[in-house]
Design a protein around this motif. Structure first.
Motif, PDB file in Angstrom:
ATOM      1  N   LEU A 190       0.841  -1.186   0.000  1.00  0.00           N
ATOM      2  CA  LEU A 190       0.000   0.000   0.000  1.00  0.00           C
ATOM      3  C   LEU A 190       0.877   1.236   0.000  1.00  0.00           C
ATOM      4  O   LEU A 190       1.968   1.215   0.568  1.00  0.00           O
ATOM      5  CB  LEU A 190      -0.886   0.036   1.248  1.00  0.00           C
ATOM      6  N   PRO A 191       0.399   2.323  -0.594  1.00  0.00           N
ATOM      7  CA  PRO A 191       1.132   3.584  -0.472  1.00  0.00           C
ATOM      8  C   PRO A 191       1.248   3.972   1.005  1.00  0.00           C
ATOM      9  O   PRO A 191       0.412   3.588   1.831  1.00  0.00           O
ATOM     10  CB  PRO A 191       0.259   4.588  -1.228  1.00  0.00           C
ATOM     11  N   ARG A 226      -3.021   5.231   7.434  1.00  0.00           N
ATOM     12  CA  ARG A 226      -4.453   5.265   7.717  1.00  0.00           C
ATOM     13  C   ARG A 226      -4.920   3.916   8.268  1.00  0.00           C
ATOM     14  O   ARG A 226      -5.648   3.853   9.268  1.00  0.00           O
ATOM     15  CB  ARG A 226      -5.232   5.618   6.454  1.00  0.00           C
ATOM     16  N   CYS A 227      -4.477   2.839   7.658  1.00  0.00           N
ATOM     17  CA  CYS A 227      -4.870   1.495   8.109  1.00  0.00           C
ATOM     18  C   CYS A 227      -4.304   1.202   9.497  1.00  0.00           C
ATOM     19  O   CYS A 227      -5.003   0.629  10.345  1.00  0.00           O
ATOM     20  CB  CYS A 227      -4.389   0.443   7.110  1.00  0.00           C
ATOM     21  N   PHE A 228      -3.063   1.587   9.730  1.00  0.00           N
ATOM     22  CA  PHE A 228      -2.449   1.407  11.044  1.00  0.00           C
ATOM     23  C   PHE A 228      -3.244   2.163  12.098  1.00  0.00           C
ATOM     24  O   PHE A 228      -3.565   1.641  13.156  1.00  0.00           O
ATOM     25  CB  PHE A 228      -0.996   1.875  11.020  1.00  0.00           C
ATOM     26  N   ARG A 229      -3.592   3.402  11.792  1.00  0.00           N
ATOM     27  CA  ARG A 229      -4.346   4.242  12.733  1.00  0.00           C
ATOM     28  C   ARG A 229      -5.712   3.631  13.044  1.00  0.00           C
ATOM     29  O   ARG A 229      -6.163   3.647  14.185  1.00  0.00           O
ATOM     30  CB  ARG A 229      -4.511   5.645  12.127  1.00  0.00           C
ATOM     31  N   MET A 230      -6.371   3.083  12.020  1.00  0.00           N
ATOM     32  CA  MET A 230      -7.672   2.450  12.227  1.00  0.00           C
ATOM     33  C   MET A 230      -7.550   1.268  13.195  1.00  0.00           C
ATOM     34  O   MET A 230      -8.366   1.107  14.101  1.00  0.00           O
ATOM     35  CB  MET A 230      -8.265   1.983  10.895  1.00  0.00           C
TER      36      MET A 230
END
Length: 111
Positions: free
Chosen positions: A3-4, A10-14
């Motif tokens: 992923l960029p 963003r995914c980590f934060r989610m």
């Protein structure tokens, strides 16, 4: 999965936002064993209040990590079960445990 960087952040934060809430990790861990009823969860997640448990279960359901299943019995029975997404939590536990083992190992710095 490549992923960029912005999407990875963003995914980590989610994921962190899900786990940052008290009791969520323990609920996900306990449900790895299989479907449980609300009162069984209250008993196994020691120290959690019923209101907080109810709120966490609703949040996890909205996030697609578990399903609430109403069984057509008398009296009505409700069970909570992890979805495939929710079962992915096992990988998180394994990775964090491995990392924790490395942190706790004083010889790990030499490697």
């Amino acid at each position: 999965m490549d992923l960029p960087e912005t999407d990875r952040c963003r995914c980590f934060r989610m994921a962190i936002d899900v786990l940052a809430k008290p009791w969520t990790g323990q609920i996900l861990w306990i449900l790895q064993e299989g479907p449980l009823r609300f009162n069984e969860l209250v008993t196994r997640v020691q120290g959690i209040g019923e209101k907080v448990l109810s709120a966490r279960l609703k949040e996890l359901e909205c996030q697609g990590l578990l399903v609430r299943r109403v069984l057509p019995t008398t009296p009505v029975r409700v069970e909570y079960e992890l979805t495939c997404k929710g079962e992915g939590f096992r990988q998180v536990v394994e990775a964090v445990t491995q990392w924790g083992t490395e942190i706790a190992d004083p010889d790990a710095q030499a490697r």
